[in-house]
Design an enzyme around this catalytic site. Structure first.
Site, PDB file in Angstrom:
ATOM      1  N   ASP A 181       0.622  -1.181   0.079  1.00 19.05           N
ATOM      2  CA  ASP A 181       0.281   0.371   0.481  1.00 19.05           C
ATOM      3  C   ASP A 181       1.108   1.019  -0.300  1.00 19.05           C
ATOM      4  OD1 ASP A 181      -2.599   1.428   0.293  1.00 19.05           O
ATOM      5  OD2 ASP A 181      -2.634   1.482   2.743  1.00 19.05           O
ATOM      6  N   ASP A 232      -0.243   5.026   0.816  1.00 16.77           N
ATOM      7  CA  ASP A 232      -0.040   5.567   2.220  1.00 16.77           C
ATOM      8  C   ASP A 232      -0.031   5.104   3.569  1.00 16.77           C
ATOM      9  OD1 ASP A 232      -0.805   8.623   0.903  1.00 16.77           O
ATOM     10  OD2 ASP A 232      -1.909   7.292  -0.509  1.00 16.77           O
ATOM     11  N   ASP A 234      -2.686  -0.755   5.077  1.00 15.89           N
ATOM     12  CA  ASP A 234      -3.136   0.183   6.789  1.00 15.89           C
ATOM     13  C   ASP A 234      -4.725   0.749   6.886  1.00 15.89           C
ATOM     14  OD1 ASP A 234      -3.106   2.484   5.034  1.00 15.89           O
ATOM     15  OD2 ASP A 234      -2.816   3.748   6.961  1.00 15.89           O
TER      16      ASP A 234
END
Length: 262
Positions: free
Chosen positions: A36, A38, A215
């Site tokens: 991922d 961000d 996240d």
């Protein structure tokens, strides 16, 4: 407790994160790396356009591409064009807007799903009108939908949810996707796990041990998929997760991957 925590959109605080040395990584020669953006590669900023990509992240991706013979992909809610702008030198695969679009390893851009651009345009316009009345919210346009961020207005998260929920209910073929400090409207049948499965079935990635770090709530299905295939799933942050491993900050992930690729 804030509304997003009560509803489980960010999860709840859990025990401490793993030490990097506790995560057993497979041989790079037999692995594929999926990350991922961000909150995983880079720190989350107050606004999506405020993200800073450290040089060590650029160098790390270059090293991963070399050691894994190109088997590296970013899997993000960001659009492919935005990822390319943040990482212009990255030559790996890009899965953008939660799997609605993709840039293949060869650089070819693909729309994975058919997008009703007329509906997307109307959704963006309505969200913009709402944010004009409530400037504490921030609207992000995407090729396949729209995002309402409430990072600067956590106390109004319920208002953000009700507004975006009403838009999603009025848009056939679209659904509401809760995210970290945001609500997104995206096409039905789009998910990071769906796109990841498609990529894992290509010649370049087939048969390799997958490693995934993310996240967001949107990363959970992909984390579960990777574990089901015998791979390594790493949750970033403290939210509830299906992943067996957890790290707190992007710099910890960078340290883990840097040692693994050395």
């Amino acid at each position: 407790m804030e509304f997003y925590q009560m509803t489980g959109f960010m999860g709840v605080e859990t025990d401490t994160a793993d030490d990097c040395s506790d995560i057993r990584m497979p041989d790079p020669a037999d692995s594929a790396l999926f990350l991922d953006f961000d909150g995983t590669l880079v720190e989350i900023a107050d606004r999506p356009d405020g993200v800073v990509v450290p040089q060590n992240v650029v160098d790390l991706l270059d090293r991963a591409m070399d050691r894994l013979d190109g088997r590296v992909a970013l899997v993000s809610g960001r659009s492919v064009a935005t990822l390319e702008a943040f990482l212009p030198g990255f030559q790996g695969a890009l899965i953008g807007t939660h799997g609605a679009e993709m840039r293949a390893m060869g650089g070819e851009h693909l729309d994975v799903v058919e997008i009703d651009h007329g509906t997307v345009s109307r959704l963006c316009r309505l969200a913009d009108d709402f944010a004009a009345l409530r400037p504490e919210f921030f609207v992000e346009h995407k090729p396949s939908g729209v995002v309402l961020h409430f990072r600067q207005a956590e106390q109004h998260s319920a208002l953000a949810m009700r507004f975006m929920e009403s838009l999603a209910m009025a848009a056939d073929g679209f659904r509401l996707q809760p995210a970290l400090m945001a609500y997104e409207i995206k096409p039905e049948g789009v998910g990071k796990d769906i796109a990841l499965k498609r990529l894992l079935d290509t010649d370049a990635f087939r048969g390799r041990t997958p490693i995934y770090a993310g996240d967001d709530l949107t990363d959970e299905p992909a984390l579960e998929l990777v574990q089901s295939r015998g791979g390594v799933a790493i949750k970033m942050g403290h939210a509830e997760t299906v992943a067996e491993h957890r790290l707190e900050r992007p710099e910890q992930l960078a340290a883990l991957l840097g040692g693994w690729l050395a």
